[in-house]
Motif scaffolding. Structure first.
Motif, PDB file in Angstrom:
ATOM      1  N   TYR A  78       0.848  -1.193   0.000  1.00 54.86           N
ATOM      2  CA  TYR A  78       0.000   0.000   0.000  1.00 54.86           C
ATOM      3  C   TYR A  78       0.881   1.239   0.000  1.00 54.86           C
ATOM      4  O   TYR A  78       1.890   1.286   0.697  1.00 54.86           O
ATOM      5  CB  TYR A  78      -0.915  -0.023   1.223  1.00 54.86           C
ATOM      6  CG  TYR A  78      -1.756  -1.275   1.299  1.00 54.86           C
ATOM      7  CD1 TYR A  78      -2.957  -1.373   0.610  1.00 54.86           C
ATOM      8  CD2 TYR A  78      -1.336  -2.371   2.049  1.00 54.86           C
ATOM      9  CE1 TYR A  78      -3.729  -2.531   0.677  1.00 54.86           C
ATOM     10  CE2 TYR A  78      -2.098  -3.533   2.114  1.00 54.86           C
ATOM     11  CZ  TYR A  78      -3.291  -3.603   1.419  1.00 54.86           C
ATOM     12  OH  TYR A  78      -4.044  -4.749   1.483  1.00 54.86           O
TER      13      TYR A  78
ATOM     14  N   THR B 288      -0.738   4.749  -0.380  1.00 54.11           N
ATOM     15  CA  THR B 288      -1.541   5.977  -0.434  1.00 54.11           C
ATOM     16  C   THR B 288      -1.286   6.950   0.712  1.00 54.11           C
ATOM     17  O   THR B 288      -1.613   8.118   0.603  1.00 54.11           O
ATOM     18  CB  THR B 288      -3.049   5.669  -0.463  1.00 54.11           C
ATOM     19  OG1 THR B 288      -3.449   5.168   0.810  1.00 54.11           O
ATOM     20  CG2 THR B 288      -3.403   4.697  -1.569  1.00 54.11           C
TER      21      THR B 288
ATOM     22  N   ASP C 184      -4.230   4.066   4.272  1.00 53.35           N
ATOM     23  CA  ASP C 184      -4.698   2.784   3.766  1.00 53.35           C
ATOM     24  C   ASP C 184      -5.561   2.075   4.789  1.00 53.35           C
ATOM     25  O   ASP C 184      -5.129   1.871   5.925  1.00 53.35           O
ATOM     26  CB  ASP C 184      -3.502   1.889   3.397  1.00 53.35           C
ATOM     27  CG  ASP C 184      -2.604   2.560   2.382  1.00 53.35           C
ATOM     28  OD1 ASP C 184      -3.124   2.950   1.324  1.00 53.35           O
ATOM     29  OD2 ASP C 184      -1.403   2.698   2.649  1.00 53.35           O
TER      30      ASP C 184
END
Length: 140
Positions: free
Chosen positions: A105, A107, A110
Motif C-alpha cells: 500500500y 496511499t 490505507d
C-alpha cells in the motif's frame, strides 16, 4: 352477481397496500440493523503518531482483540513509508516478497479489512522494519 364498483369491498386493494407497506418497513428496519451488527471496529495504527518509526507496535497492539471485519488504518508519510502485508517469515526476517506476491500500500491512508487469522505488516523502506516498524495482529 353483484357488479363491482369503486367502493366495492371485493375490489379493494387496501389490505394488499397495507401488507406491502408493513413488509417495506420491516425490511428497512432489518437492513438498518444488520450492517451495525456486521460492521467492524476501525483502528488507527499507532494512534495519533500513525505508521512511522519510533512507535512500539507490539505495545500498541497489546491487549487489543481484533475480529474479522475490523479495519486497520495505516496513516503515514508516503515519501518515507509504505505498508506491506507479508508472511510470518517476511515479518520475522523483515523481507518483502518478490514483486506482486504481497499487497503493498502506498496511499498514505490505507484501510485494510482484516479476515480471520494472524496477519503481518511491515514498512518496506530499507531499515524501517528492522528498526521496529512492523505489526502482527491475530484476528478472531
Amino acid at each position: 352477481m353483484a357488479a363491482r364498483g369503486r367502493g366495492s369491498a371485493a375490489g379493494s386493494r387496501a389490505p394488499l397496500v397495507a401488507g406491502a407497506a408493513f413488509l417495506c418497513v420491516a425490511v428497512l428496519l432489518l437492513a438498518a440493523a444488520i450492517p451495525a451488527a456486521e460492521a467492524g471496529t476501525t483502528y488507527l495504527v499507532g494512534d495519533a503518531a500513525g505508521w512511522t518509526l519510533n512507535v512500539d507496535y507490539g505495545q500498541w497492539v497489546a491487549g487489543m482483540t481484533f475480529h474479522a471485519g475490523d479495519i486497520l488504518v495505516f496513516k503515514y508519510n508516503t515519501t518515507y513509508h509504505d505498508v506491506t502485508w507479508v508472511s510470518k517469515g517476511g515479518y520475522r526476517k523483515c523481507i518483502v516478497s518478490p514483486k506482486g506476491r504481497a499487497p503493498v500500500y502506498h496511499t498514505g491512508y490505507d484501510a485494510v479489512t482484516l479476515p480471520r487469522g494472524t496477519h503481518y505488516f511491515i514498512c518496506g523502506a530499507p531499515g524501517h522494519c528492522t528498526a521496529g516498524m512492523k505489526l502482527a495482529v491475530t484476528v478472531y
